[in-house]
Design a protein around this motif. Sequence first.
Motif, PDB file in Angstrom:
ATOM      1  N   LEU A 273       5.526  29.329  43.303  1.00 18.73           N
ATOM      2  CA  LEU A 273       4.663  28.413  42.964  1.00 18.73           C
ATOM      3  C   LEU A 273       4.226  28.923  41.271  1.00 18.73           C
ATOM      4  O   LEU A 273       4.298  27.914  40.599  1.00 18.73           O
ATOM      5  CB  LEU A 273       3.325  28.229  43.364  1.00 18.73           C
ATOM      6  CG  LEU A 273       3.262  27.948  45.152  1.00 18.73           C
ATOM      7  CD1 LEU A 273       2.095  27.833  45.571  1.00 18.73           C
ATOM      8  CD2 LEU A 273       3.964  26.578  44.947  1.00 18.73           C
ATOM      9  N   VAL A 274       4.152  30.079  41.074  1.00 19.08           N
ATOM     10  CA  VAL A 274       3.560  30.475  39.570  1.00 19.08           C
ATOM     11  C   VAL A 274       4.770  30.401  38.556  1.00 19.08           C
ATOM     12  O   VAL A 274       4.705  29.793  37.610  1.00 19.08           O
ATOM     13  CB  VAL A 274       3.214  31.832  39.940  1.00 19.08           C
ATOM     14  CG1 VAL A 274       2.948  32.430  38.167  1.00 19.08           C
ATOM     15  CG2 VAL A 274       2.016  32.149  40.377  1.00 19.08           C
ATOM     16  N   ALA A 275       6.005  30.542  39.133  1.00 23.75           N
ATOM     17  CA  ALA A 275       7.281  30.633  38.513  1.00 23.75           C
ATOM     18  C   ALA A 275       7.431  29.258  38.065  1.00 23.75           C
ATOM     19  O   ALA A 275       8.070  28.941  37.090  1.00 23.75           O
ATOM     20  CB  ALA A 275       8.659  31.161  39.282  1.00 23.75           C
ATOM     21  N   THR A 276       7.434  28.207  39.087  1.00 21.46           N
ATOM     22  CA  THR A 276       7.390  26.852  38.602  1.00 21.46           C
ATOM     23  C   THR A 276       6.501  26.526  37.844  1.00 21.46           C
ATOM     24  O   THR A 276       6.769  25.567  36.590  1.00 21.46           O
ATOM     25  CB  THR A 276       7.693  26.060  39.894  1.00 21.46           C
ATOM     26  OG1 THR A 276       8.573  26.691  40.715  1.00 21.46           O
ATOM     27  CG2 THR A 276       8.084  24.572  39.534  1.00 21.46           C
ATOM     28  N   GLY A 277       5.155  26.920  37.805  1.00 19.86           N
ATOM     29  CA  GLY A 277       4.258  26.550  37.171  1.00 19.86           C
ATOM     30  C   GLY A 277       4.341  26.870  35.561  1.00 19.86           C
ATOM     31  O   GLY A 277       3.622  26.437  34.724  1.00 19.86           O
TER      32      GLY A 277
ATOM     33  N   VAL B 231      -0.704  16.751  44.487  1.00 22.88           N
ATOM     34  CA  VAL B 231      -0.441  17.322  45.854  1.00 22.88           C
ATOM     35  C   VAL B 231      -1.955  18.394  46.198  1.00 22.88           C
ATOM     36  O   VAL B 231      -2.521  18.172  46.937  1.00 22.88           O
ATOM     37  CB  VAL B 231       0.809  18.121  46.111  1.00 22.88           C
ATOM     38  CG1 VAL B 231       0.502  19.085  47.104  1.00 22.88           C
ATOM     39  CG2 VAL B 231       1.981  17.280  46.121  1.00 22.88           C
ATOM     40  N   LEU B 232      -2.171  19.074  44.935  1.00 23.22           N
ATOM     41  CA  LEU B 232      -3.368  19.963  44.988  1.00 23.22           C
ATOM     42  C   LEU B 232      -4.882  19.064  45.179  1.00 23.22           C
ATOM     43  O   LEU B 232      -5.337  19.441  46.001  1.00 23.22           O
ATOM     44  CB  LEU B 232      -3.324  20.765  43.686  1.00 23.22           C
ATOM     45  CG  LEU B 232      -4.727  21.906  43.790  1.00 23.22           C
ATOM     46  CD1 LEU B 232      -4.754  22.600  44.946  1.00 23.22           C
ATOM     47  CD2 LEU B 232      -4.600  22.451  42.283  1.00 23.22           C
ATOM     48  N   GLY B 233      -4.769  18.111  44.455  1.00 22.63           N
ATOM     49  CA  GLY B 233      -5.811  17.032  44.783  1.00 22.63           C
ATOM     50  C   GLY B 233      -5.962  16.552  46.292  1.00 22.63           C
ATOM     51  O   GLY B 233      -6.893  16.590  46.824  1.00 22.63           O
TER      52      GLY B 233
ATOM     53  N   ALA C 220       5.613  21.234  44.096  1.00 26.42           N
ATOM     54  CA  ALA C 220       4.620  20.486  44.746  1.00 26.42           C
ATOM     55  C   ALA C 220       4.861  20.001  46.252  1.00 26.42           C
ATOM     56  O   ALA C 220       3.786  20.395  47.093  1.00 26.42           O
ATOM     57  CB  ALA C 220       4.589  18.937  44.136  1.00 26.42           C
ATOM     58  N   THR C 221       5.893  20.008  46.700  1.00 23.93           N
ATOM     59  CA  THR C 221       6.376  19.783  48.127  1.00 23.93           C
ATOM     60  C   THR C 221       6.182  21.358  48.891  1.00 23.93           C
ATOM     61  O   THR C 221       5.686  21.121  49.933  1.00 23.93           O
ATOM     62  CB  THR C 221       7.625  19.335  48.175  1.00 23.93           C
ATOM     63  OG1 THR C 221       8.086  18.082  47.553  1.00 23.93           O
ATOM     64  CG2 THR C 221       8.039  18.903  49.743  1.00 23.93           C
TER      65      THR C 221
END
Length: 451
Positions: free
Chosen positions: A55-59, A220-222, A415-416
């Motif tokens: 997640l961090v790498a993609t972010g 997705v987070l929301g 996201a997925t």
Amino acid sequence: MRKRSVVTPLIVLAGIAILLPVLTVGPGWTLAAYAAIAAVVALLRYPILAVHGFLVATGIGLIPHLVGFDSGLFAWISTALLVIGTIGAVTRRKFWNSRGAVALLVASGIFIMIGALVGATTVSPEVAAQGVRLWINPILAVLIAMTCANGRSGMRLMKTATIIVVVSTVAAAVELAVGMDRILLLTPLEYGEQVRSTGGVFRAPGLFQRHYEFGAFAGVLGALAVLWRPVGERTRGDRAWRALAIAVSVVALVLSWYRGGFVIFLVAVALAILLERDARLIGRKILAVIAVCALFVYLVGVGFTSSESLVERTYVWSRLIQEYPVEFFGYGFGFAGAASQSRFAEVSIFTDNYFLNMLLQVGPVLAVAFFAVLFVVAARMTRRSRTVPALRVGSVIFALLASFVVVEFWEYSAATALMLAVVAAAAAAQPREEPARKAAGRDARSSRSFT
């Protein structure tokens, strides 16, 4: 069993580490290799860290473009984190005791074997491998979460995601303040790739590689934060994190200006309202309805729901169906979707419909099986959420399926992966549902033993 599972890889890695000063050239490469070994050891020991790392790498996917690093290689490194984490998960006894995890592993292997073999005959090996990578990323995150998650893992993943969105939201605000023209002038970012606008509106990517990845992740987070009912929200701090996640997700959606993210978020809010049965919360339900209606009116007012794009998509879908007849096993991974946009692809096929995407890639039988599994999982978790509130997050899969109609949402891997990993963590933390017939038989046997 768990300690034994990492002994062999640790011995192998230790041997490699001893040889590194001899085999590598220069201290920089030696330090990098040692850091890589330490990361591998940590991921084998604590596989759930692989999901956080992915997640961090993609972010921060925009940063490699800014420093001149190959973004394609960076994407493969992020996938490698999930692969290593999955290896660590598979070596645990809990994985093999989980019929769902084993079945998912076997089914995924069948999908990959068929999709890759067919893809090798229709596209280049590089494109087929890219198609496999985009499809398998969320699956690997689910396998890790099913095996290694506990009651707090879902909340920890959401905290990591919240930090990612907060940082990207700040970056997006700076990007909007600087302006698209100056960004293109001062940075190596390219218009149409990392920098985009629609109708004169700059779609800020934050620190994500593209604006739609940012918007999809925020949506997705929301959605997860709205649906979240903990095994873990026990403290005031956890409730504050949840409120922050909802608020920053809405801001990020507006800054990224991504329709697919809004679809996920609004469907999740609607589901939360429908699933809430506590009469004491009627006031909150009314406020939620008002908020959703206000947001929808705002989107209509600014032209966000224009039907022109949908009409264009309809023409594209009909053309693709006429041009590429349905094959039993499809045309293989990489034939359509984001993989077909890579620099190795000869033909670009962008469907903006993940149902059509999977139909082209793996054929009708495997595509129907794939979507049926998602639907059944969502339906079962929604049904169980009446007695287990934490499983309400499973309803976000319905929002995912709804988004497939207008966008290839599955290929937004971060996201997925976040969505399915949190759902899997919530499910893994619950006691297994026992069939009523089996439970009745056990109770009957128990009663006879006392007579």
